[in-house]
Enzyme design. Structure first.
Site, PDB file in Angstrom:
ATOM      1  N   ILE A 152      39.275 -12.826 -17.525  1.00 56.33           N
ATOM      2  CA  ILE A 152      37.847 -12.943 -17.836  1.00 56.33           C
ATOM      3  C   ILE A 152      37.200 -11.570 -17.888  1.00 56.33           C
ATOM      4  CG2 ILE A 152      35.643 -13.818 -17.023  1.00 56.33           C
ATOM      5  CD1 ILE A 152      37.107 -16.218 -15.866  1.00 56.33           C
ATOM      6  N   ASP A 171      39.863  -2.374 -10.588  1.00 58.37           N
ATOM      7  CA  ASP A 171      40.791  -3.436 -10.213  1.00 58.37           C
ATOM      8  C   ASP A 171      41.810  -2.855  -9.239  1.00 58.37           C
ATOM      9  OD1 ASP A 171      41.668  -6.314 -11.914  1.00 58.37           O
ATOM     10  OD2 ASP A 171      42.969  -5.515 -10.358  1.00 58.37           O
ATOM     11  N   SER A 229      32.344 -15.361 -10.190  1.00 57.14           N
ATOM     12  CA  SER A 229      33.736 -15.438  -9.735  1.00 57.14           C
ATOM     13  C   SER A 229      33.858 -16.420  -8.575  1.00 57.14           C
ATOM     14  CB  SER A 229      34.255 -14.054  -9.348  1.00 57.14           C
ATOM     15  OG  SER A 229      33.479 -13.472  -8.317  1.00 57.14           O
ATOM     16  N   ASP A 254      26.219 -17.532 -10.101  1.00 59.37           N
ATOM     17  CA  ASP A 254      26.705 -18.849 -10.526  1.00 59.37           C
ATOM     18  C   ASP A 254      27.522 -19.538  -9.436  1.00 59.37           C
ATOM     19  OD1 ASP A 254      27.120 -20.885 -12.614  1.00 59.37           O
ATOM     20  OD2 ASP A 254      29.208 -20.215 -12.594  1.00 59.37           O
ATOM     21  N   GLU A 259      28.427 -24.680  -1.447  1.00 60.23           N
ATOM     22  CA  GLU A 259      27.892 -25.372  -2.610  1.00 60.23           C
ATOM     23  C   GLU A 259      27.825 -26.875  -2.344  1.00 60.23           C
ATOM     24  OE1 GLU A 259      30.273 -24.317  -5.971  1.00 60.23           O
ATOM     25  OE2 GLU A 259      29.713 -22.191  -5.889  1.00 60.23           O
ATOM     26  N   HIS A 282      27.311 -23.238 -10.671  1.00 59.59           N
ATOM     27  CA  HIS A 282      28.759 -23.111 -10.875  1.00 59.59           C
ATOM     28  C   HIS A 282      29.161 -23.678 -12.231  1.00 59.59           C
ATOM     29  CE1 HIS A 282      32.706 -22.682  -8.417  1.00 59.59           C
ATOM     30  NE2 HIS A 282      32.919 -22.409  -9.687  1.00 59.59           N
ATOM     31  N   ILE A 283      28.524 -23.154 -13.276  1.00 51.76           N
ATOM     32  CA  ILE A 283      28.752 -23.672 -14.632  1.00 51.76           C
ATOM     33  C   ILE A 283      29.402 -22.635 -15.544  1.00 51.76           C
ATOM     34  CG2 ILE A 283      26.894 -25.376 -14.530  1.00 51.76           C
ATOM     35  CD1 ILE A 283      25.220 -23.293 -16.185  1.00 51.76           C
ATOM     36  N   GLY A 284      29.965 -21.569 -14.966  1.00 54.58           N
ATOM     37  CA  GLY A 284      30.537 -20.516 -15.798  1.00 54.58           C
ATOM     38  C   GLY A 284      31.511 -21.037 -16.837  1.00 54.58           C
TER      39      GLY A 284
END
Length: 400
Positions: A152, A171, A229, A254, A259, A282-284
């Site tokens: 991603i 990273d 993420s 997100d 949750e 949480h709709i990514g």
């Protein structure tokens, strides 16, 4: 008859794919927990979940006949992978299918926050006209720092660069850059030069609260933070404080440390009521395209394991790709990765008078997995001996 249960409104493409293979499929709209979850696990061969259902060690141990787990999403942190491996249960996910959906959301949120759309939208709904250019910026020419340059993150970089943004990334693994993206040596180096910081890392002990008060203090004044993420990656209280103090220019979140289990449960966050914050549930990866692709991809992996014993794409298991079954029978044997395990298996086969047509063996950590094609169907006595063997975790037979 083989049965599967799909929880949390998994896309109908999964049920259709499994149904085409003559499986009996039960679908549930929400997540399960406790006794209800264990009953579902113990009465089905395959289970499909998303992010709200958590399969803990006790849940997995309560279902000795469960063959495989499908996570119809990218992450697998909701499953105790060590317990699944110890039980001989491969876990599959969809690491690529919603990449584009998440990347598009992140880039669009960056544009909206740079243009101060959340504040202006709220004022317009309240009947206030706030036309003006102060504090609103183009994305072109700005720097975006991507923390986690995997599937991603790298796609975000491609989209951002196409809009004229400068891309830096950090990273913990060495990653080949795409386009003109440049690697930063440290997290602090990455965030300190960025107008927008976006997070794309897994939920691990190392990443827990990696964006804390100390790291937020390294952000450029007025910078924007985006997290699509995992909720545990950001110290939400520290972020709220930075936003209230106007040290940051905005945020889009997100995912959250805690949750709601269902859409009917309440949601609360310290970030609520802050005008420069976009909060999404949480709709990514929640687009029709992504969910359809995820349903098809994970269902195909489950069926491949069910029908051939193949474990390519399993996140917790030795990966074996034996191909279609052409021999009269195929034995799938999961064992402890210890000296003599393969010899013990082959000795038992020889004692039963079964000849080996072909054999595939792979190990991973403490687990060994061997797929053996046989010239005939072995006896019930042999299968009983395999399942009783102290060094073997699970034995399953496929017959052509």
């Amino acid at each position: 008859m083989t049965t599967a249960i799909l929880l949390e409104n998994i896309h109908p493409s999964a049920a259709a794919r499994l149904g085409e293979a003559s499986l009996t499929v039960e679908r549930r709209s929400g997540a399960l927990a406790g006794d209800e979850l264990r009953q579902a696990l113990s009465s089905h061969d395959l289970v499909g979940i998303r992010s709200a259902t958590h399969l803990r060690a006790d849940d997995i141990r309560s279902a000795p006949d469960l063959l495989s787990i499908g996570c119809f999403c990218i992450g697998t942190s909701q499953v105790d992978l060590d317990a699944a491996t110890a039980a001989g249960i491969p876990v599959f996910n969809a690491p690529f299918s919603n990449t584009r959906s998440v990347a598009e959301l992140v880039v669009s949120e960056a544009v909206m926050l740079l243009r101060k759309i959340p504040e202006k939208n709220a004022l317009a709904h309240a009947g206030k006209w706030a036309k003006g250019a102060s504090g609103a910026f183009e994305a072109r020419g700005k720097t975006i720092a991507i923390v986690g340059y995997g599937n991603i993150g790298s796609q975000v970089g491609v989209l951002a660069e196409s809009m004229g943004m400068r891309v830096v990334y950090y990273d913990v693994l060495a990653r080949l850059s795409l386009g003109s993206a440049r690697a930063a040596g440290t997290l602090e180096e990455a965030v300190s030069q960025a107008d927008v910081v976006t997070l794309h890392v897994p939920a691990t002990a190392r990443t827990r609260n990696m964006i804390n008060a100390d790291v937020l203090a390294r952000f450029k004044p007025g910078a924007i933070l985006i997290n699509a993420s995992r909720g545990t990656v950001v110290d939400i209280d520290a972020l709220a404080a930075a936003l209230r103090d106007k040290r940051l220019g905005g945020a889009a979140i997100d995912v959250f440390p805690e949750e709601p289990k269902t859409n009917n449960d309440p949601f609360a966050s310290p970030l609520q009521q802050l005008p420069n914050v976009l909060l999404t549930p949480h709709i990514g990866g929640s687009t029709e395209e992504a969910q359809e692709n995820i349903g098809t991809e994970v269902a195909a992996k489950l069926l491949n394991f069910l029908n051939t014993g193949g474990t390519i794409g399993a996140v917790n298991f030795p990966e074996v790709d034996p191909g279609p079954l052409h021999a009269p029978a195929r034995l799938l044997n999961i064992h402890s990765n210890a000296p003599g395990a393969l010899a013990a298996l082959n000795t038992l086969l020889a004692q039963d008078g079964v000849n080996i047509n072909g054999q595939h063996l792979q190990t991973r950590g403490h687990t060994g997995y061997v797929v053996t094609d046989l010239d005939r169907v072995p006896s019930d006595a042999l299968m009983g001996a395999l399942r009783a063997h102290a060094g073997f975790v699970r034995s399953r037979l496929l017959v052509r």
